[in-house]
Design an enzyme around this catalytic site. Structure first.
Site, PDB file in Angstrom:
ATOM      1  N   LEU A 110       0.812  -1.218   0.000  1.00 30.46           N
ATOM      2  CA  LEU A 110       0.000   0.000   0.000  1.00 30.46           C
ATOM      3  C   LEU A 110       0.848   1.272   0.000  1.00 30.46           C
ATOM      4  CD1 LEU A 110      -3.052  -0.791   2.302  1.00 30.46           C
ATOM      5  CD2 LEU A 110      -2.998  -0.526  -0.173  1.00 30.46           C
ATOM      6  N   ASP A 111       1.915   1.315   0.804  1.00 27.05           N
ATOM      7  CA  ASP A 111       2.739   2.528   0.850  1.00 27.05           C
ATOM      8  C   ASP A 111       3.374   2.844  -0.506  1.00 27.05           C
ATOM      9  OD1 ASP A 111       2.035   2.846   3.447  1.00 27.05           O
ATOM     10  OD2 ASP A 111       3.999   2.435   4.302  1.00 27.05           O
ATOM     11  N   PRO A 112       4.111   1.900  -1.115  1.00 24.65           N
ATOM     12  CA  PRO A 112       4.679   2.226  -2.429  1.00 24.65           C
ATOM     13  C   PRO A 112       3.619   2.465  -3.492  1.00 24.65           C
ATOM     14  CG  PRO A 112       5.034  -0.097  -1.905  1.00 24.65           C
ATOM     15  CD  PRO A 112       4.554   0.569  -0.651  1.00 24.65           C
TER      16      PRO A 112
END
Length: 349
Positions: A110-112
């Site tokens: 999710l972050d990248p």
């Protein structure tokens, strides 16, 4: 969604295989070669500011890419100077390789995905199974009016002063590993009826039952299962509903997933009391870094001043480590990460 604040990584190609890293924030000069075999970090205590750069070389090496030229820092720089054309989706997996295999952090995509796929004015909806994004405009009625800076809200980013690396603290990885002990629930989500799910949760160990509650309630808040979801609230431009769901996510992270340090929970609670704040939560796992909040545009500065003053009362030593002009940032939605060329042109990731 990203914000309009970030870190600039300046880089130039060299004529050999040496990487030279310098930072305006951290001391020392780091040197290593892209043709040296990078090995995963065994001891989390050895993780420092250069580790992500070495991890980028590791991820590219282990994906079969030949690196001869040198860029200063991370995937996009290395790819640019080595003339590698790699899609955003593939870069997400490369970043996951850095985190999981090189640094030993058990995180997902999710972050990248947010960093590499976000679009201004849109909520990025990510299907983690297929790694495919879709985009939801803020208020379907105003697509043509969403120019930069014209959305009716701001984002507060409140720094905690906690800076340890996540792998050095076992809390985050422990939460992920405990969640993986629920394979029956996770794999049969679509086939199991709601009352059956809660029956299974009742016979689980207490902490695993709470992990399951967080997992399923997060899915409901995001896309399905509730009368109001984040996706729907955003599409209708209803900031009150969106804020309530964000805050509910924050509470569940604390109570059910049992994330967050004492300091981060204090900061989260202060944000909820700030004038004009519609919703708040940790920006990540809650063991370090910052909390974020959605705030009414015309009350953003007032809210920022309130949060800065109240958190300083609660944690004066931590706050003293943060430059005064960076303790609470008033941000706007941003766009995805990209390479900015010397002539001002931009290359998307």
């Amino acid at each position: 969604m990203t914000i309009n604040y970030g870190v600039l990584l300046g880089f130039v190609p060299s004529n050999d295989s040496e990487v030279l890293l310098q930072s305006g924030q951290f001391e020392g000069v780091i040197r290593f070669r892209v043709d040296d075999l990078q090995k995963p970090i065994d001891n989390p205590e050895n993780i420092n500011w250069e580790s992500y750069a070495r991890g980028a070389v590791y991820a590219l090496q282990n994906s079969g890419y030949d690196l001869r030229k040198v860029g200063i820092a991370y995937l996009l720089a290395l790819e640019n100077v080595n003339d590698l054309v790699i899609s955003s989706v593939d870069n997400i997996q490369l970043d996951k390789s850095i985190e999981n295999k090189y640094l030993g952090l058990e995180n997902g995509i999710l972050d990248p995905s947010a960093i590499l796929l976000s679009r201004y004015g849109c909520l990025t909806f990510m299907d983690c199974k297929t790694a495919s994004p879709s985009y939801v405009y803020f208020s379907e009625l105003s697509k043509s009016q969403q120019l930069q800076g014209q959305l009716p809200f701001k984002i507060l980013l409140a720094l905690s002063g906690l800076q340890h690396n996540l792998p050095k603290k076992c809390g985050y990885n422990t939460r992920v590993l405990s969640a993986k002990r629920l394979p029956v629930l996770f794999c049969t989500l679509q086939a199991v009826k709601k009352h059956q799910i809660y029956f299974v949760m009742c016979v689980l160990e207490e902490n695993l039952s709470r992990r399951a509650e967080h997992y399923f309630s997060e899915m409901k808040r995001v896309a399905k299962g509730e009368l109001i979801t984040c996706r729907d609230a955003w599409a209708r431009g209803n900031l009150q509903e969106l804020g309530q769901l964000i805050s509910a996510s924050g509470r569940s992270s604390i109570l059910n997933y049992e994330c967050g340090s004492k300091e981060m929970i204090q900061l989260y609670e202060i944000l909820l009391k700030a004038p004009g704040v519609l919703g708040a939560r940790f920006s990540g796992a809650g063991f370090r870094g910052c909390c974020l909040a959605i705030v009414e545009s015309d009350r953003a500065e007032e809210a920022a001043a309130y949060v800065a003053a109240e958190y300083e009362k609660a944690q004066p030593e931590l706050v003293s480590r943060i430059p005064a002009n960076r303790r609470v940032l008033v941000c706007e939605p941003g766009d995805s990460a990209r390479v900015i060329l010397p002539d001002g042109d931009r290359l998307r990731s």
